[in-house]
Design an enzyme around this catalytic site. Structure first.
Site, PDB file in Angstrom:
ATOM      1  N   LYS A 115       0.871  -1.194   0.000  1.00  0.00           N
ATOM      2  CA  LYS A 115       0.000   0.000   0.000  1.00  0.00           C
ATOM      3  C   LYS A 115       0.892   1.223   0.000  1.00  0.00           C
ATOM      4  O   LYS A 115       2.025   1.191   0.469  1.00  0.00           O
ATOM      5  CB  LYS A 115      -0.892   0.004   1.239  1.00  0.00           C
ATOM      6  CG  LYS A 115      -2.018   1.025   1.214  1.00  0.00           C
ATOM      7  CD  LYS A 115      -3.126   0.691   0.235  1.00  0.00           C
ATOM      8  CE  LYS A 115      -4.350   0.184   0.867  1.00  0.00           C
ATOM      9  NZ  LYS A 115      -5.410  -0.319   0.102  1.00  0.00           N
TER      10      LYS A 115
HETATM   11  N1  GLU Z   1      -7.324  -0.282  -3.294  1.00  0.00           N
HETATM   12  C1  GLU Z   1      -8.033  -1.515  -3.399  1.00  0.00           C
HETATM   13  C2  GLU Z   1      -7.977  -2.257  -2.093  1.00  0.00           C
HETATM   14  O1  GLU Z   1      -7.744  -1.685  -1.040  1.00  0.00           O
HETATM   15  C3  GLU Z   1      -7.575  -2.330  -4.597  1.00  0.00           C
HETATM   16  C4  GLU Z   1      -6.147  -2.758  -4.557  1.00  0.00           C
HETATM   17  C5  GLU Z   1      -5.660  -3.425  -5.822  1.00  0.00           C
HETATM   18  O2  GLU Z   1      -6.437  -3.663  -6.729  1.00  0.00           O
HETATM   19  O3  GLU Z   1      -4.458  -3.706  -5.884  1.00  0.00           O
HETATM   20  O4  GLU Z   1      -8.249  -3.422  -2.041  1.00  0.00           O
END
Ligand code: GLU
Length: 427
Positions: A115
């Site tokens: 993240k």
């Molecule tokens: N931001 C989304 C999540 O928290 C998608 C993450 C992604 O597709 O890599 O799951």
């Protein structure tokens, strides 16, 4: 060799990170995970902080802070979004990266967890400023992202446009395009039909499966949804299309309520016509403005906005008996305890909102092949996986007599732990 790592258990001052760590330790202890694995998985492989210098429209220079955390690559490239928000910091990113590890593991897809994001106020910035910031950030994190290393995606306040700026910047630096390096791209540039709606569609699918298990007819269910961004809006639409009465929605302009059910098509029309894509003026469609969608008179609540909204001060005011977490970490541990005492049942975030990253996996797989699926194919596969995963967690929770959050965490840790054991320490 020592019997265990001897590493002290981590505590964090950041609430979200501490919550993630304590939930991990609690689940790991309950499943009897050995201390060496606990020590490895309670730390992130990489915590990267970068400076992001941006020339603003008025000619001044601002230096933003950007982050990317890779919690684990045990199962595959780390995967997870990039968010733009003033609350973003390295610990928040680490907490959310750990959550992504469990999300990808539980979903059965070949990724670890990551993240990142930038601490900024995107709503006060022009498109050009955001472009310069995004490209500068892309250049800074280029060394650690890639199709087979770390694959970012949209998250809070980012979307397809940001992914294209990032992919274009890194593509120009490397002299070649790499379609699988970011997911959540627009359909016109290597994206997949269905990805934009995937998270909300998945949240709603979990909600509908939950109703089925509880023996509830969707047409008799009243739902409230907090947040009308990418997740909340498509959750509302999918529930509405399935016959659920959506009685409350909200965004930063306020909360909108009607006991008869809201006009969701009109809500989409409202955000389409608003320059900031907000619900400004939606009350004119014949609903009232209320204190907070979280406290609306309803059966099912879908918090799809941000973390920490259901806490020791707000949990007691929630009227819903069932909660499906669309946002990441919307309930604090204190809030969770109050809701548990009140008998409220909760579908945890990393199960409920996994449709986004499952959809990202579909996009990545299509990018690797250079072959695109139809939207129908995409949606059918997504719904099938969401239903299977919901059932697996539900059954596991029943068998182990634990809450769904604990069941999901244990099942997720199990798969990652097996990969670490197989691969050995030198990950
Ligand atoms: N931001 C989304 C999540 O928290 C998608 C993450 C992604 O597709 O890599 O799951």
């Amino acid at each position: 060799m020592a019997a265990n790592s001897g590493t002290a258990r981590r505590k964090a001052t950041n609430v979200l990170l501490d919550t993630a760590l304590q939930e991990f330790y609690g689940a790991a202890d309950e499943m009897g995970l050995n201390e060496r694995l606990i020590a490895i998985l309670s730390h992130s492989e990489r915590r990267l902080e970068v400076s992001v210098p941006v020339e603003m429209d008025d000619g001044s220079l601002q230096v933003f802070k950007g982050y990317r955390v890779q919690h684990s690559t045990a199962l595959g490239p780390s995967k997870g979004g990039l968010r733009y928000d003033s609350a973003v910091d390295i610990d928040e990113c680490e907490a959310l990266a750990m959550l992504m590890t469990w999300k990808c593991s539980l979903a059965g897809i070949p990724y670890g967890g990551g993240k990142g994001g930038i601490a900024c106020d995107p709503l006060s910035m022009s498109k050009k400023e955001k472009e310069r910031m995004t490209r500068a950030f892309g250049a800074r994190i280029a060394s650690s992202v890639g199709t087979w290393t770390d694959v970012p995606a949209p998250d809070m306040n980012t979307g397809g446009q940001e992914m294209v700026w990032l992919m274009d910047t890194i593509g120009k630096m490397r002299g070649q395009i790499e379609p699988g390096i970011f997911t959540g791209k627009p359909i016109s540039y290597w994206g997949s039909r269905g990805r934009n709606e995937a998270t909300g569609r998945g949240v709603a699918t979990c909600g509908l499966e939950f109703m089925k298990k509880l023996g509830k007819d969707p047409s008799q269910v009243r739902a409230a949804i907090q947040g009308f961004g990418n997740v909340g809006s498509f959750t509302a639409k999918t529930l509405h299309d399935a016959g659920v009465k959506v009685v409350a929605i909200s965004d930063i302009t306020g909360s909108y309520y009607s006991p008869k059910g809201l006009d969701i098509a009109a809500a989409f029309e409202t955000i389409r016509n608003d320059p900031k894509r907000l619900l400004n003026g939606f009350e004119k469609t014949g609903c009232e403005k209320v204190e907070d969608a979280l406290f609306a008179d309803c059966d099912f609540l879908f918090p799809c906005a941000r973390d920490g909204v259901i806490n020791k001060d707000t949990a007691g005011k929630v009227k819903a008996r069932y909660i499906v977490e669309g946002a990441n970490g919307p309930i604090t541990p204190e809030g969770d305890a109050i809701l548990n005492d009140a008998g409220v049942q909760i579908v945890p975030d990393f199960l409920a909102n996994s449709g986004g990253v499952i959809g990202s996996y579909f996009e990545w797989a299509q990018n690797l092949q250079g072959f695109f699926w139809t939207e129908e194919e995409y949606n059918n596969r997504l719904i099938l996986i969401m239903k299977e995963n919901f059932k697996r967690v539900w059954d596991y929770a029943e068998a182990k007599k634990v809450k769904m959050r604990r069941a999901a965490t244990m099942a997720a840790i199990q798969r990652v732990a097996e990969a670490v054991e197989l691969r050995g320490l030198f990950l």
